[in-house]
Design a protein around this motif. Structure first.
Motif, PDB file in Angstrom:
ATOM      1  N   ASN A  79      38.211  47.245 -34.204  1.00 56.75           N
ATOM      2  CA  ASN A  79      36.905  46.631 -33.929  1.00 56.75           C
ATOM      3  C   ASN A  79      36.523  45.534 -34.914  1.00 56.75           C
ATOM      4  O   ASN A  79      35.459  44.936 -34.781  1.00 56.75           O
ATOM      5  CB  ASN A  79      35.808  47.711 -33.950  1.00 56.75           C
ATOM      6  CG  ASN A  79      36.056  48.794 -32.916  1.00 56.75           C
ATOM      7  OD1 ASN A  79      36.472  48.495 -31.801  1.00 56.75           O
ATOM      8  ND2 ASN A  79      35.811  50.042 -33.291  1.00 56.75           N
ATOM      9  N   GLY A  81      37.805  42.533 -35.474  1.00 55.90           N
ATOM     10  CA  GLY A  81      37.752  41.213 -34.850  1.00 55.90           C
ATOM     11  C   GLY A  81      36.550  41.050 -33.939  1.00 55.90           C
ATOM     12  O   GLY A  81      35.876  40.008 -33.952  1.00 55.90           O
ATOM     13  N   ALA A  82      36.262  42.086 -33.143  1.00 58.08           N
ATOM     14  CA  ALA A  82      35.125  42.011 -32.215  1.00 58.08           C
ATOM     15  C   ALA A  82      33.805  41.919 -32.977  1.00 58.08           C
ATOM     16  O   ALA A  82      32.881  41.202 -32.550  1.00 58.08           O
ATOM     17  CB  ALA A  82      35.134  43.241 -31.308  1.00 58.08           C
ATOM     18  N   TRP A  84      33.246  40.566 -35.941  1.00 58.58           N
ATOM     19  CA  TRP A  84      33.074  39.218 -36.478  1.00 58.58           C
ATOM     20  C   TRP A  84      32.885  38.186 -35.360  1.00 58.58           C
ATOM     21  O   TRP A  84      32.218  37.168 -35.554  1.00 58.58           O
ATOM     22  CB  TRP A  84      34.267  38.833 -37.345  1.00 58.58           C
ATOM     23  CG  TRP A  84      34.192  39.435 -38.713  1.00 58.58           C
ATOM     24  CD1 TRP A  84      34.852  40.527 -39.167  1.00 58.58           C
ATOM     25  CD2 TRP A  84      33.379  38.970 -39.790  1.00 58.58           C
ATOM     26  NE1 TRP A  84      34.512  40.799 -40.466  1.00 58.58           N
ATOM     27  CE2 TRP A  84      33.602  39.848 -40.885  1.00 58.58           C
ATOM     28  CE3 TRP A  84      32.483  37.916 -39.956  1.00 58.58           C
ATOM     29  CZ2 TRP A  84      32.968  39.694 -42.108  1.00 58.58           C
ATOM     30  CZ3 TRP A  84      31.849  37.756 -41.179  1.00 58.58           C
ATOM     31  CH2 TRP A  84      32.095  38.640 -42.237  1.00 58.58           C
ATOM     32  N   LYS A  85      33.454  38.473 -34.195  1.00 60.93           N
ATOM     33  CA  LYS A  85      33.313  37.551 -33.065  1.00 60.93           C
ATOM     34  C   LYS A  85      31.856  37.438 -32.630  1.00 60.93           C
ATOM     35  O   LYS A  85      31.379  36.348 -32.265  1.00 60.93           O
ATOM     36  CB  LYS A  85      34.182  38.032 -31.900  1.00 60.93           C
ATOM     37  CG  LYS A  85      34.152  37.125 -30.682  1.00 60.93           C
ATOM     38  CD  LYS A  85      35.039  37.690 -29.581  1.00 60.93           C
ATOM     39  CE  LYS A  85      34.954  36.842 -28.319  1.00 60.93           C
ATOM     40  NZ  LYS A  85      35.803  37.402 -27.231  1.00 60.93           N
ATOM     41  N   THR A  86      31.132  38.561 -32.667  1.00 62.24           N
ATOM     42  CA  THR A  86      29.717  38.532 -32.284  1.00 62.24           C
ATOM     43  C   THR A  86      28.872  37.748 -33.277  1.00 62.24           C
ATOM     44  O   THR A  86      27.765  37.304 -32.946  1.00 62.24           O
ATOM     45  CB  THR A  86      29.164  39.971 -32.181  1.00 62.24           C
ATOM     46  OG1 THR A  86      29.295  40.621 -33.451  1.00 62.24           O
ATOM     47  CG2 THR A  86      29.910  40.758 -31.117  1.00 62.24           C
ATOM     48  N   GLU A  90      33.398  32.672 -30.614  1.00 58.92           N
ATOM     49  CA  GLU A  90      34.793  32.740 -30.153  1.00 58.92           C
ATOM     50  C   GLU A  90      35.740  32.112 -31.160  1.00 58.92           C
ATOM     51  O   GLU A  90      36.807  32.645 -31.448  1.00 58.92           O
ATOM     52  CB  GLU A  90      34.915  32.024 -28.809  1.00 58.92           C
ATOM     53  CG  GLU A  90      36.284  32.152 -28.150  1.00 58.92           C
ATOM     54  CD  GLU A  90      36.481  33.506 -27.494  1.00 58.92           C
ATOM     55  OE1 GLU A  90      37.647  33.923 -27.394  1.00 58.92           O
ATOM     56  OE2 GLU A  90      35.491  34.141 -27.097  1.00 58.92           O
ATOM     57  N   THR A 101      38.407  33.694 -33.837  1.00 60.85           N
ATOM     58  CA  THR A 101      37.757  34.677 -34.711  1.00 60.85           C
ATOM     59  C   THR A 101      38.361  36.070 -34.579  1.00 60.85           C
ATOM     60  O   THR A 101      38.724  36.703 -35.579  1.00 60.85           O
ATOM     61  CB  THR A 101      36.252  34.747 -34.389  1.00 60.85           C
ATOM     62  OG1 THR A 101      35.695  33.440 -34.472  1.00 60.85           O
ATOM     63  CG2 THR A 101      35.540  35.670 -35.358  1.00 60.85           C
ATOM     64  N   GLU A 102      38.479  36.546 -33.350  1.00 65.95           N
ATOM     65  CA  GLU A 102      38.922  37.931 -33.147  1.00 65.95           C
ATOM     66  C   GLU A 102      40.349  38.138 -33.633  1.00 65.95           C
ATOM     67  O   GLU A 102      40.650  39.129 -34.307  1.00 65.95           O
ATOM     68  CB  GLU A 102      38.806  38.301 -31.664  1.00 65.95           C
ATOM     69  CG  GLU A 102      39.007  39.790 -31.413  1.00 65.95           C
ATOM     70  CD  GLU A 102      38.593  40.194 -30.009  1.00 65.95           C
ATOM     71  OE1 GLU A 102      38.634  41.402 -29.718  1.00 65.95           O
ATOM     72  OE2 GLU A 102      38.222  39.301 -29.208  1.00 65.95           O
ATOM     73  N   ASP A 103      41.238  37.203 -33.315  1.00 65.14           N
ATOM     74  CA  ASP A 103      42.636  37.342 -33.725  1.00 65.14           C
ATOM     75  C   ASP A 103      42.775  37.315 -35.246  1.00 65.14           C
ATOM     76  O   ASP A 103      43.503  38.127 -35.838  1.00 65.14           O
ATOM     77  CB  ASP A 103      43.485  36.221 -33.113  1.00 65.14           C
ATOM     78  CG  ASP A 103      43.620  36.355 -31.608  1.00 65.14           C
ATOM     79  OD1 ASP A 103      43.318  37.453 -31.088  1.00 65.14           O
ATOM     80  OD2 ASP A 103      44.010  35.370 -30.952  1.00 65.14           O
ATOM     81  N   ASN A 106      41.170  40.516 -36.812  1.00 62.96           N
ATOM     82  CA  ASN A 106      41.939  41.714 -36.469  1.00 62.96           C
ATOM     83  C   ASN A 106      43.194  41.815 -37.329  1.00 62.96           C
ATOM     84  O   ASN A 106      43.607  42.911 -37.715  1.00 62.96           O
ATOM     85  CB  ASN A 106      42.328  41.696 -34.989  1.00 62.96           C
ATOM     86  CG  ASN A 106      41.286  42.369 -34.118  1.00 62.96           C
ATOM     87  OD1 ASN A 106      40.510  43.196 -34.590  1.00 62.96           O
ATOM     88  ND2 ASN A 106      41.257  42.005 -32.843  1.00 62.96           N
TER      89      ASN A 106
END
Length: 260
Positions: A79, A81-82, A84-86, A90, A101-103, A106
């Protein structure tokens, strides 16, 4: 003068004997000579135990042991990556470079998390089997040195039998040596530095295994005296331990083992 020459000849003869030379390094007052002694003897013992394990022992005999597993585990988070994505969106930029961001989080977030877990694992091992055992000395041997000997032998067996949980380079048992060079060598080296720097932290000592009369040398809870060179070696030992923890964390995340 004649006696002096004879004594010098005896000393020179003793200095040329390998065992005497190794002994002089292992128990030297100079911390750097102690390191040299530990590494020279340790590499010979490692190579011997590796060869025996490689040719005569079955593959994976030390899997699922604390030599390859960790006290605090290696589980990461799916979680990071998700999360930080929020907050960053993107994509996000650092100077002129743009990243997903997510990659990114993560991968590197889990590497940092697993690095901390790896380092804490090694810190617990060092605290118990190096710093605590070095409070006791038998003859010239701090007990932590016996642990280092055992650890060296077992590490040779781990590598020789490909007991790592990571696939060996080239998918051969011999390829486990490359895996060892990527992080295991630095863990082993770090332990050697920590033992050398704390070799004189003696609290109880005895002259031999047969001697039951232990003598106190200071108080157990007193902070050990560290000379300037020993402080440097201690700090470098901890830094190498951190670097090796990071190197192994990269392997763990690369093979996706932090998700299981």
């Amino acid at each position: 003068m004649k006696e002096t020459k004879k004594e010098n000849r005896v000393k020179n003869r003793e200095g040329k004997q390998p065992l005497s030379w190794f002994s002089g390094l292992l128990f030297s007052e100079d911390v750097y000579k102690r390191i040299g002694g530990y590494l020279c003897c340790g590499l010979l013992i490692f190579l011997l135990s590796w060869a025996i394990a490689y040719f005569f022992m079955g593959e994976g005999v030390l899997k699922n042991t604390l030599l390859v597993d960790k006290v605090f585990g290696i589980k990461g988070s799916s979680n990071i990556g998700a999360w930080w994505k929020t907050r960053l969106g993107e994509n996000f930029k650092i100077f002129k470079w743009e990243f997903k961001t997510e990659d990114l989080f993560n991968t590197w977030g889990n590497i940092l998390l697993v690095t901390v877990k790896n380092f804490l694992h090694h810190a617990v091992i060092a605290l118990i089997f190096i710093f605590f055992l070095n409070r006791f000395k038998i003859g010239q041997f701090p007990l932590g040195l016996f642990y280092y000997l055992l650890y060296t032998i077992l590490t040779g067996i781990v590598v020789g039998t490909n007991s790592y949980s990571y696939p060996p380079q080239g998918f051969t048992v011999l390829g486990a040596l490359v895996t060892f060079l990527r992080f295991g060598l630095w863990v082993w080296f770090s332990y050697g530095l920590l033992i050398a720097s704390s070799a004189n932290w003696t609290w109880l000592k005895t002259s031999s295994f047969r001697d039951n009369s232990w003598q106190k040398s200071g108080r157990f809870w007193s902070w050990p005296v560290l000379h300037a060179d020993e402080k440097e070696v201690l700090v470098f030992g901890l830094l190498f331990l951190l670097v090796s923890s990071f190197a192994e964390a990269r392997l763990i995340v690369f093979y996706g083992q932090h998700l299981f």
